[in-house]
Design an enzyme around this catalytic site. Structure first.
Site, PDB file in Angstrom:
ATOM      1  CG  HIS A   1      54.407  32.799  35.790  1.00  0.00           C
ATOM      2  ND1 HIS A   1      53.837  33.692  36.584  1.00  0.00           N
ATOM      3  CD2 HIS A   1      53.668  32.626  34.754  1.00  0.00           C
ATOM      4  CE1 HIS A   1      52.786  34.038  35.978  1.00  0.00           C
ATOM      5  NE2 HIS A   1      52.536  33.213  34.665  1.00  0.00           N
TER       6      HIS A   1
ATOM      7  CG  ASP B   1      55.424  35.145  39.174  1.00  0.00           C
ATOM      8  OD1 ASP B   1      56.395  35.253  38.279  1.00  0.00           O
ATOM      9  OD2 ASP B   1      54.261  34.690  38.932  1.00  0.00           O
TER      10      ASP B   1
ATOM     11  CD  GLN C   1      45.268  30.388  33.449  1.00  0.00           C
ATOM     12  OE1 GLN C   1      46.536  30.746  33.531  1.00  0.00           O
ATOM     13  NE2 GLN C   1      44.536  29.983  34.281  1.00  0.00           N
ATOM     14  N   GLY C   2      47.000  34.397  30.753  1.00  0.00           N
ATOM     15  CA  GLY C   2      47.292  35.400  29.656  1.00  0.00           C
ATOM     16  C   GLY C   2      47.493  36.928  30.299  1.00  0.00           C
ATOM     17  CG  ASP C   3      44.244  38.735  32.262  1.00  0.00           C
ATOM     18  OD1 ASP C   3      44.331  39.302  31.244  1.00  0.00           O
ATOM     19  OD2 ASP C   3      43.327  37.984  32.757  1.00  0.00           O
ATOM     20  CB  SER C   4      50.855  35.799  33.950  1.00  0.00           C
ATOM     21  OG  SER C   4      50.143  34.730  34.631  1.00  0.00           O
TER      22      SER C   4
HETATM   23  N1  ARG Z   1      49.385  31.990  35.410  1.00  0.00           N
HETATM   24  C1  ARG Z   1      48.357  32.988  34.564  1.00  0.00           C
HETATM   25  C2  ARG Z   1      49.087  33.374  33.562  1.00  0.00           C
HETATM   26  O1  ARG Z   1      50.313  32.982  33.350  1.00  0.00           O
HETATM   27  C3  ARG Z   1      47.706  33.943  35.325  1.00  0.00           C
HETATM   28  C4  ARG Z   1      46.740  33.311  36.149  1.00  0.00           C
HETATM   29  C5  ARG Z   1      45.790  34.123  36.897  1.00  0.00           C
HETATM   30  N2  ARG Z   1      44.924  33.395  37.703  1.00  0.00           N
HETATM   31  C6  ARG Z   1      44.087  33.990  38.122  1.00  0.00           C
HETATM   32  N3  ARG Z   1      43.115  33.013  38.665  1.00  0.00           N
HETATM   33  N4  ARG Z   1      43.879  35.085  38.887  1.00  0.00           N
HETATM   34  O2  ARG Z   1      48.478  34.068  32.680  1.00  0.00           O
END
Ligand code: ARG
Length: 262
Positions: free
Chosen positions: A82, A127, A215-218
């Site tokens: 993603h 993913d 967010q941003g850790d993905s």
């Molecule tokens: N989708 C998020 C990203 O793109 C990562 C989210 C992780 N969320 C969590 N609750 N662990 O950075």
């Protein structure tokens, strides 16, 4: 995506349907709005040199902070599908060895010459992605992929790393880590219903919330015993009670990933 992935939006959509499951826990600790990589601490890429920042020109941050990744060969970084879906290779810069992304005087950088992501991404789980570095990070230690499919149910404590959202409780765009227990498939299935895919995802966090990636850790690493067990994928909010973090299960995609690492 950095701010609101499709998966995150889907997860939001099922909140009402699943809220009752965790009503007892959730209401006691309800926190409004997104939370940071809660309960984390400053980490150092000198201790985890395989932790890669995947900066992108679409980042809202001046540092380019966007996604995480893991160096698995001198010229290959594993990240999340993603993160890279719909992007061009030229929009990315892989950064190694830079704790504070604003400090461009330290660390190595490489352009990305190729992007592969699982063609089944978008149909649940899958993913996972592998990108190729134009300038290999020669001599930098790599992290091996976990092949043991039982780890997700083991109850082991994992560590997740990233430069992502802190919502003011930590410095922005600065490398952090947090320990999160692997909760097993049943926990995420009861939190997220069919949105969680046990065959291909692992669940980590605390029933009461408080510690999580965000967010941003993905795309970044979830590590147990010196192996890459998971890839930061999605969650409902961050660190909220009853809403664990969901990670791509590396063992499920081991053969596929390995074939793209070479
Ligand atoms: N989708 C998020 C990203 O793109 C990562 C989210 C992780 N969320 C969590 N609750 N662990 O950075």
């Amino acid at each position: 995506m950095h701010r609101s992935s499709k998966r995150t939006r889907l997860a939001l959509a099922i909140t009402a349907a699943t809220a009752a499951t965790f009503a007892g826990i959730g209401s006691a600790h309800a926190v409004e709005g997104p939370q940071p990589i809660v309960g984390g601490e400053i980490a150092h890429t000198s201790d985890t040199p395989w932790a890669i920042q995947m900066s992108n020109t679409a980042s809202p941050s001046p540092t380019g902070e966007y996604c995480g990744g893991t160096l698995v060969a001198a010229n290959k970084v594993v990240t999340a599908a993603h993160c890279v879906e719909g992007t061009s290779a030229s929009s990315w810069t892989a950064v190694q060895g830079r704790d504070d992304l604003a400090d461009t005087s330290v660390g190595k950088e490489s352009a990305i010459s190729d992007i592969w992501y699982d063609p089944s991404y978008g149909q649940g789980a899958h993913d996972v992605a592998v990108v190729t570095l134009a300038t290999p990070f020669e001599g930098v230690p790599t992290l091996p992929l976990n092949q043991d499919t039982s780890v997700g149910e083991s109850g082991a404590t994992a560590t997740v790393y990233g430069w992502g959202e802190t919502e003011g409780t930590g410095p922005a765009d600065t490398f952090q880590k947090v320990d999160v227990p692997l909760m097993g498939d049943a926990s995420c299935a009861s939190a997220y219903g069919n949105e969680y895919v046990g065959e291909g995802e692992v669940c980590a966090g605390y029933e009461e919330g408080g510690k999580d990636s965000c967010q941003g850790d993905s795309g970044g690493p979830l590590v147990v015993g010196g192996k890459l067990v998971g890839i930061v994928s999605w969650g409902q909010g961050c660190a909220d009670a009853g809403n664990p973090g969901v990670y791509s299960e590396v063992s499920t995609y081991y053969d596929e990933l390995t074939s793209h690492i070479g």
